[in-house]
Design a protein around this motif. Sequence first.
Motif, short mmCIF file in Angstrom:
data_model
loop_
_atom_site.label_atom_id
_atom_site.label_comp_id
_atom_site.label_asym_id
_atom_site.label_seq_id
_atom_site.Cartn_x
_atom_site.Cartn_y
_atom_site.Cartn_z
N SER A 154 0.82 -1.22 0.00
CA SER A 154 0.00 0.00 0.00
C SER A 154 0.85 1.26 0.00
O SER A 154 0.38 2.35 -0.34
CB SER A 154 -0.93 0.02 1.21
OG SER A 154 -0.20 0.24 2.41
N GLU A 155 2.13 1.14 0.38
CA GLU A 155 3.00 2.30 0.48
C GLU A 155 3.80 2.56 -0.80
O GLU A 155 4.47 3.58 -0.90
CB GLU A 155 4.00 2.12 1.63
CG GLU A 155 3.37 2.16 3.00
CD GLU A 155 4.38 1.92 4.10
OE1 GLU A 155 4.06 2.18 5.27
OE2 GLU A 155 5.50 1.46 3.79
N ASP A 157 4.59 2.61 -5.12
CA ASP A 157 4.10 2.83 -6.48
C ASP A 157 4.13 1.51 -7.23
O ASP A 157 5.16 0.81 -7.22
CB ASP A 157 4.99 3.86 -7.17
CG ASP A 157 4.71 3.99 -8.64
OD1 ASP A 157 3.56 4.30 -9.00
OD2 ASP A 157 5.63 3.76 -9.45
N ASN A 164 5.25 5.76 -2.56
CA ASN A 164 4.30 6.61 -3.28
C ASN A 164 4.07 7.94 -2.56
O ASN A 164 4.65 8.21 -1.50
CB ASN A 164 2.97 5.87 -3.49
CG ASN A 164 2.35 5.39 -2.20
OD1 ASN A 164 2.56 5.96 -1.13
ND2 ASN A 164 1.57 4.32 -2.26
N ARG A 165 3.22 8.78 -3.15
CA ARG A 165 2.97 10.12 -2.61
C ARG A 165 2.34 10.05 -1.23
O ARG A 165 2.67 10.84 -0.34
CB ARG A 165 2.06 10.89 -3.58
CG ARG A 165 1.60 12.26 -3.07
CD ARG A 165 2.79 13.20 -2.87
NE ARG A 165 2.40 14.45 -2.22
CZ ARG A 165 2.09 15.57 -2.88
NH1 ARG A 165 2.08 15.58 -4.20
NH2 ARG A 165 1.80 16.66 -2.21
N LYS A 166 1.44 9.11 -1.02
CA LYS A 166 0.78 8.97 0.28
C LYS A 166 1.83 8.69 1.36
O LYS A 166 1.78 9.26 2.45
CB LYS A 166 -0.24 7.83 0.21
CG LYS A 166 -0.82 7.41 1.55
CD LYS A 166 -1.82 6.28 1.35
CE LYS A 166 -2.26 5.69 2.69
NZ LYS A 166 -1.18 4.93 3.36
N THR A 167 2.79 7.83 1.06
CA THR A 167 3.83 7.50 2.03
C THR A 167 4.71 8.71 2.30
O THR A 167 5.12 8.95 3.44
CB THR A 167 4.69 6.33 1.50
OG1 THR A 167 3.84 5.27 1.11
CG2 THR A 167 5.64 5.84 2.57
N ASP A 169 3.81 11.89 2.20
CA ASP A 169 3.06 12.80 3.06
C ASP A 169 3.14 12.37 4.52
O ASP A 169 3.34 13.18 5.42
CB ASP A 169 1.61 12.88 2.61
CG ASP A 169 1.44 13.56 1.27
OD1 ASP A 169 2.35 14.31 0.87
OD2 ASP A 169 0.41 13.35 0.61
N GLU A 170 3.00 11.06 4.74
CA GLU A 170 3.02 10.54 6.11
C GLU A 170 4.40 10.65 6.73
O GLU A 170 4.57 11.12 7.85
CB GLU A 170 2.54 9.09 6.13
CG GLU A 170 1.07 8.92 5.75
CD GLU A 170 0.69 7.46 5.56
OE1 GLU A 170 1.60 6.60 5.57
OE2 GLU A 170 -0.52 7.18 5.40
#
Length: 350
Positions: A154-155, A157, A164-167, A169-170
């Motif tokens: 889930s983290e 690409d 990925n971008r979500k990771t 940001d976190e």
Amino acid sequence: MKPILQNLVEMTGHRDHLRLEVSVLSTLQKLSSITEVRALEIFTDAGVPHVRPRTWVEDSGQLVSTDSEAAADPRRESLDHYPALRDCIAKKESSAVSSPRKGCHVLWLPVWMHDKVSTCLEITQSRPLSAHKLDVIKGVFQVYQNYQSLLDYSERDALTGLFNRKTFDEQFSRHAMNGLDSRSSAISESFAVEDGAAGDEPVQQWLAVVDIDHFKQVNDRFGHLYGDEVLILIANILRSSFRSHDRIFRFGGEEFVVLLRSTTLSTAHKVFNRFRLAVQEYHFPQVGQVTVSLGFVSTAQGSPVEILGQADQALYYAKEHGRNEVCFYDDLVAAGHLVTKVANDDVELF
């Protein structure tokens, strides 16, 4: 069995690798005869494999984790000090057992992900492991490893395998404002570059935004299949250009972000330019030559949004002034090429 199931339910409720790690150690610690549980980090420093404890149980019984850089951790040891674990990893086996002294029986369970090991669970108990106990431990471990794989998926690409971008940001929101670990100024894992001024320059953290030049033309001329291949090859060059504790992300499209940790400004310049040249000199099948533009900034001041915005400004200046360039935001501001206006805690970049 009921407490084990309750702990498994709690363990799989986490959405964070570290909390999941703490949870599995807590679950294993509650089994009878177990005297110590640790999560070990396996990493390479100057070409030599090392191991260091990352999460463990204090004498008080409290589980704690370190957020220090692996290469700077004084508790790190050469993997050769753990011959059973070293051989287990070399042979790509699922577990290793050793009895280094009387009353001490150790089980190592490497966490295999993407055909590599970066984490290993270490369980120590006072008497040899029975077949039933081993089955229980391996069952808990398998649930943990499967869930780690789901979190990792889930983290990342899907195309390049980068974060990925979500990771981003976190991770950046969590670490950037803390200096991405100010204790790591003595990191020994270094870049293969000359840095005569290293002793006179402060060690900082850097954020770079990378963009592939004229990538739309690659897709239009050669098709998206070759465009995807360029993205994958650029991702591979990124991996080989930076250290294991740096972080590389794909933001989508042809844009990537690098968090370069604990190095000086002069070294950052050299490392980013080395990556740029590596791309320029690489022959991409069918496509031929590809170049990248890069803008970077220190993460020492400003919110994550400000820092990312400043790196973006440096990137777009590079793209608008010839491409295939590395631009440092502060240099552009000092030269009058970019002007930062600050008002009412809002930042506007021109």
